[in-house]
Structures are given as structure tokens and as C-alpha cells.
Design an enzyme around this catalytic site. Structure first.
Site, PDB file in Angstrom:
ATOM      1  N   TYR A  86       0.842  -1.207   0.000  1.00 21.93           N
ATOM      2  CA  TYR A  86       0.000   0.000   0.000  1.00 21.93           C
ATOM      3  C   TYR A  86       0.866   1.241   0.000  1.00 21.93           C
ATOM      4  CZ  TYR A  86      -4.953  -0.271  -0.321  1.00 21.93           C
ATOM      5  OH  TYR A  86      -6.205  -0.380  -0.834  1.00 21.93           O
ATOM      6  N   GLU A 114      -0.651   4.852  -0.332  1.00 21.15           N
ATOM      7  CA  GLU A 114      -1.476   6.060  -0.533  1.00 21.15           C
ATOM      8  C   GLU A 114      -0.634   7.308  -0.293  1.00 21.15           C
ATOM      9  OE1 GLU A 114      -4.864   5.694   2.012  1.00 21.15           O
ATOM     10  OE2 GLU A 114      -6.025   4.589   0.523  1.00 21.15           O
ATOM     11  N   ASP A 144      -6.303  14.338 -24.958  1.00 26.11           N
ATOM     12  CA  ASP A 144      -6.317  12.935 -24.523  1.00 26.11           C
ATOM     13  C   ASP A 144      -5.661  12.145 -25.647  1.00 26.11           C
ATOM     14  OD1 ASP A 144      -6.844  10.293 -24.017  1.00 26.11           O
ATOM     15  OD2 ASP A 144      -8.978  10.565 -23.596  1.00 26.11           O
ATOM     16  N   THR A 195      -3.623   6.774 -21.857  1.00 28.13           N
ATOM     17  CA  THR A 195      -3.417   5.421 -21.350  1.00 28.13           C
ATOM     18  C   THR A 195      -1.941   5.106 -21.583  1.00 28.13           C
ATOM     19  OG1 THR A 195      -3.905   4.478 -23.506  1.00 28.13           O
ATOM     20  CG2 THR A 195      -5.744   4.616 -21.960  1.00 28.13           C
ATOM     21  N   LYS A 201      -1.638   1.506 -25.050  1.00 29.31           N
ATOM     22  CA  LYS A 201      -1.984   1.430 -26.476  1.00 29.31           C
ATOM     23  C   LYS A 201      -0.691   1.584 -27.291  1.00 29.31           C
ATOM     24  CE  LYS A 201      -6.691   2.748 -25.326  1.00 29.31           C
ATOM     25  NZ  LYS A 201      -7.778   3.752 -25.425  1.00 29.31           N
ATOM     26  N   ARG A 210      -1.403  -1.869 -18.717  1.00 21.91           N
ATOM     27  CA  ARG A 210      -2.710  -1.198 -18.643  1.00 21.91           C
ATOM     28  C   ARG A 210      -2.632  -0.148 -17.551  1.00 21.91           C
ATOM     29  NH1 ARG A 210      -5.403  -3.928 -21.926  1.00 21.91           N
ATOM     30  NH2 ARG A 210      -7.028  -2.362 -21.880  1.00 21.91           N
TER      31      ARG A 210
HETATM   32  C1  LIG Z   1      -8.812   4.043 -24.610  1.00 25.76           C
HETATM   33  C2  LIG Z   1      -9.168   5.455 -24.342  1.00 25.76           C
HETATM   34  C3  LIG Z   1      -9.437   5.930 -23.045  1.00 25.76           C
HETATM   35  C4  LIG Z   1      -9.736   5.047 -21.878  1.00 25.76           C
HETATM   36  O1  LIG Z   1      -8.883   4.159 -21.505  1.00 25.76           O
HETATM   37  P1  LIG Z   1      -9.229   2.959 -20.485  1.00 25.76           P
HETATM   38  O2  LIG Z   1      -7.866   2.627 -20.043  1.00 25.76           O
HETATM   39  O3  LIG Z   1      -9.923   1.940 -21.284  1.00 25.76           O
HETATM   40  O4  LIG Z   1     -10.062   3.530 -19.394  1.00 25.76           O
HETATM   41  C5  LIG Z   1      -9.599   7.283 -22.860  1.00 25.76           C
HETATM   42  N1  LIG Z   1      -9.539   8.125 -23.898  1.00 25.76           N
HETATM   43  C6  LIG Z   1      -9.329   7.724 -25.156  1.00 25.76           C
HETATM   44  C7  LIG Z   1      -9.264   8.722 -26.248  1.00 25.76           C
HETATM   45  C8  LIG Z   1      -9.150   6.368 -25.420  1.00 25.76           C
HETATM   46  O5  LIG Z   1      -8.986   5.953 -26.676  1.00 25.76           O
END
Ligand SMILES: *Cc1c(COP(=O)(O)O)cnc(C)c1O
Length: 424
Positions: free
Chosen positions: A57, A59, A203, A229, A232, A238
Site C-alpha cells: 500500500y 497512498e 487525450d 493510457t 496502447k 494497462r
Molecule cells: C482508450 C481510451 C481511453 C480510456 O482508456 P481505459 O484505459 O480503457 O479507461 C480514454 N480516452 C481515449 C481517447 C481512449 O482511446
């Protein structure tokens, strides 16, 4: 007293779970993985994910924790933060978000009051749920205005973005997407945001790997905050990451913890640090450039076979194929392709007359194949495999025979054999 059997390795301790994990490993090795948001992480990232850090933990933040025993966790999280800042050229980084969606919610919590107006790209136009779509917390607790793409060229209409911004005076504008095959003009977004006094937040969940590899312009200089994220195109575990200007650092850290989350997932933090290290290498730069080259080559090959692509092509890692002319929907095609060892997802196309659950298009991404080492020379074969399966699915109204699918799976396996799946 019976001792708990904590020692046996997974295959012995829980054969039922082990069998499923092994099955997934084999599936990832043997199928043509074209889901645009997926990838293969390195063995080093996988190992970090499995580390003992999951037992701890922590926090709080390095140097300011609510728990003892931070000898290794604090330097580890600091390392991940420093690597993230250097990699993206950002003033501040928070590496604790559990994933992309919580990262986005944390930014809203940091910068807005409930009920404030936000603007984002609409889901059917390629945006993400968390940019204010009505079923998402980001569309329930904030007043969301959505912009779209133009009918003729499927590009984001910055004149529309500006007109909507002047009309609705948002406090925050999202620039980002999950299914948009073109580059974003972050400077243009920034000037609109400045004009109406909104925070610009990019994002880059899908394109973070392209950004750090120099294959897509960086939003970092233009934005109050940037979320992504890490799993990707960035090819990490993840997880989520928030970068920001120094002036928002305290608000963002407070929003992530204690605003939204409890203890950070330290094993994931370790894997993020490893991935940031990998992403800073010349090899990763070459990887990012190769992704875009592969996507462009695949686009050419599909156009040559008569397919219709949303916006006519791609500048990034993905293509959106409009299947209307084939007579089958994206969902039907996706299901048939999956039986053939080809994984992708059905996806809405702009102004799609069909329902989101059964849309007109498919989304095709090349980051995972590129991680296996495939280059532009292999995209002709990828297009042939795709086309053969789609054509048979169309000819059989979505029900290719088991025999056809078995043959296709064998062709896919044989095609992929010289390109080992990283980490597995
Ligand atoms: C994949 C994605 C997310 C969210 O990601 P998670 O890890 O699945 O919560 C947020 N914004 C965009 C543009 C994405 O493509």
C-alpha cells in the site's frame, strides 16, 4: 493446522486459471491482432507487472505517504515520474491513474466544478465516452457539448469547434479520439480555448506512442493537461498517466488521490517506468514511424482492392473502413473475421445510419503487428488476408463455413510464424 499452499507455481496451484491464461497466450501468438487500441508489451514490462510491488500500500505521493515501508516504492514512483516528464517534455506528471478513464475524470475533478460546460468530439464521430458522452460520468456530472467531423472529408471542423465554443463558453475543451485516422491540430485547438478562456486538455490515449516517437505533433506545449493510457501505442502496462503544466500540478495530484483513487498500483507503476524507458530509445522512435508507414501502406492496399476509407486514408496508426458497399455490417464482419483468426472491431463511421452496436464500419490498427516486426512489405499480405475473409463473409451473409475459417486460421498462423510475439 494446515499450511496455506502459497508456494506452488500457477500451473500447479490453479490449473483452471493457468489453462485459460495459456489459451490467451496462444491466441495472441496465432492471431492477426488489428484492434487499434491493443499491443504487445515487452517481456520486461510483463515481468514488472508481476512483481511483489502488488503487495504494497502506498497512498499519497513520494515523500508524503500514509504508510510506512516506502524504501523502494518512493524511488520507483519518482523514477516513473521523472521518465514521464522527460519523455513528453512535461512540467508535471502523475503516474497513479488506474487507467485512461479515471485519468480523464481526475482532470475534470481538478479543473472544473460539477455542472461546468465541457466540449469534446462526439463518440459516433470518433471521440471517447469520457469526453462527455451522455452515459459517462463525464457527461452526467458536467454539461457536455459535442462537436463532430465534416460530412465531406470526415475531418474535425475547427470552424464548428470555434462557433460552439463561442456559443457555449466551455471551461474545458477535449482534443482527442479513439477512432479518427487523421492528425489533430493542437495549436488551432489552443487558440480557440484561449479565445473563450477554456482549459485545453488533450487525450492522447491512442497516439501517445506516436507523439513520443515524433510521428505525431505533441500537444504538451499547447495544453493545460494531457491524459493518456499507457497500454496502447505507448506499449506499456494497462494504466493511465496525466501530464500538466506546473500550475495545475497540485490540483491534479489532489484529484487523483484522495479525490478519486486510493492506493496506487505499484507493480503497474514499475511497468510504466520500464515502458517509459523503452519509449525513450531510438528503437522506439523507429517503431512509431513504422506504425504510421504500415498504416499508410495498408490503406493503399485496401484502397487498391476497392474499399472505402473514412477520410480517404490515414495519418496515424488506424484506418476506418466503411463496409456499406460489401452489404455486411462492421459487427457481422468482425465476428466472421474473428473466426478466421483476424481480430478487429466493428466501429461507427461518421453519420452512420446504423446503430452503434451494429455499425457500418470496422476499425483496423497496426500497432500490435508493428510490434511483431512487420513492415510495409508485409501489408500487401495483411490486406489480402483481410480481403479474402471479408469477401467470403459478404458472400455467405456473415456465415463463412467452418472449413473456410479453419483454412484462414492456418494461413494467418503461417503468415505470422516468422514474426514472434514480443514477451510471450
Ligand atoms: C482508450 C481510451 C481511453 C480510456 O482508456 P481505459 O484505459 O480503457 O479507461 C480514454 N480516452 C481515449 C481517447 C481512449 O482511446
Amino acid at each position: 493446522m494446515t499450511e496455506p499452499a502459497f508456494d506452488p507455481p500457477l500451473p500447479e496451484a490453479d490449473p483452471e486459471v493457468w489453462r485459460l491464461v495459456q489459451g490467451e497466450d496462444a491466441r495472441q501468438r496465432e492471431s492477426l491482432r488489428l484492434i487499434a487500441s491493443e499491443n504487445y508489451v515487452s517481456r520486461a514490462v510483463l515481468q514488472a507487472c508481476a512483481a511483489s510491488l502488488t503487495n504494497k500500500y502506498a497512498e499519497g505521493y513520494p515523500g508524503r505517504r500514509y504508510y510506512e515501508g516506502m524504501d523502494f516504492i518512493d524511488p520507483l514512483e519518482s523514477l516513473a515520474i521523472d521518465r514521464a516528464k522527460a519523455l513528453f517534455g512535461a512540467e508535471h506528471a502523475n503516474v497513479q491513474p488506474y487507467s485512461g478513464s479515471p485519468a480523464n475524470l481526475a482532470v475534470l475533478l481538478a479543473l472544473l466544478q460539477p455542472g461546468d460546460v465541457t466540449m469534446g468530439l462526439a463518440l459516433p464521430a470518433g471521440g471517447h465516452l469520457t469526453h462527455g458522452w451522455k452515459v459517462s460520468a463525464t457527461g452526467i456530472y458536467y454539461r457536455s457539448v459535442q462537436y463532430g467531423v465534416r460530412r465531406d472529408d470526415h475531418r474535425i471542423d475547427l470552424d464548428e469547434v470555434r462557433a460552439l465554443a463561442l456559443q457555449h463558453r466551455p471551461k474545458l475543451i477535449w482534443a482527442g479520439h479513439s477512432a479518427y485516422p487523421r492528425q489533430l491540430d493542437f495549436a488551432a485547438f489552443a487558440s480557440i480555448a484561449a479565445e473563450v478562456g477554456a482549459h485545453l486538455v488533450a487525450d492522447i490515449a491512442h497516439i501517445a506512442g506516436l507523439v513520443v516517437g515524433g510521428a505525431h505533433p505533441s500537444p504538451v506545449p499547447h495544453c493545460a493537461a494531457v491524459t493518456t493510457t499507457t497500454h496502447k501505442t505507448l506499449r506499456g502496462p494497462r494504466g493511465g498517466l496525466i501530464l500538466s503544466k506546473a500550475e495545475h500540478a497540485a490540483a491534479i495530484d489532489k484529484a487523483v488521490f484522495p479525490g478519486l483513487q486510493g492506493g496506487p498500483h505499484n507493480h503497474t507503476t514499475a511497468a510504466k517506468a520500464v515502458a517509459f524507458g523503452e519509449a525513450a530509445t531510438p528503437a522506439f522512435r523507429a517503431y512509431a514511424q513504422q506504425i504510421v508507414a504500415n498504416a499508410k501502406a495498408l490503406a493503399e492496399q485496401l484502397l487498391a482492392r476497392g474499399y472505402t476509407l473514412v477520410s480517404g486514408g490515414t495519418d496515424n496508426h488506424l484506418l476506418l473502413v466503411d463496409l456499406t458497399a460489401t452489404g455486411i455490417s462492421g459487427r457481422v464482419a468482425g465476428t466472421a473475421l474473428s473466426r478466421c483468426g483476424i481480430e478487429l472491431n466493428g466501429n461507427a463511421i461518421p453519420f452512420d445510419p446504423r446503430k452503434p452496436f451494429d455499425p457500418s464500419g470496422i476499425r483496423v490498427g497496426v500497432p500490435a503487428l508493428t510490434s511483431r516486426g512487420l513492415g510495409t512489405a508485409q501489408m500487401n499480405d495483411v490486406a489480402t488476408l483481410l480481403h479474402d475473409a471479408i469477401a467470403e463473409a459478404a458472400r455467405t451473409a456473415g456465415n463463412p463455413s467452418d472449413e473456410f475459417c479453419t483454412t484462414m486460421r492456418a494461413r494467418v498462423r503461417e503468415f505470422l510464424a516468422p514474426w514472434p510475439a514480443p514477451g510471450l
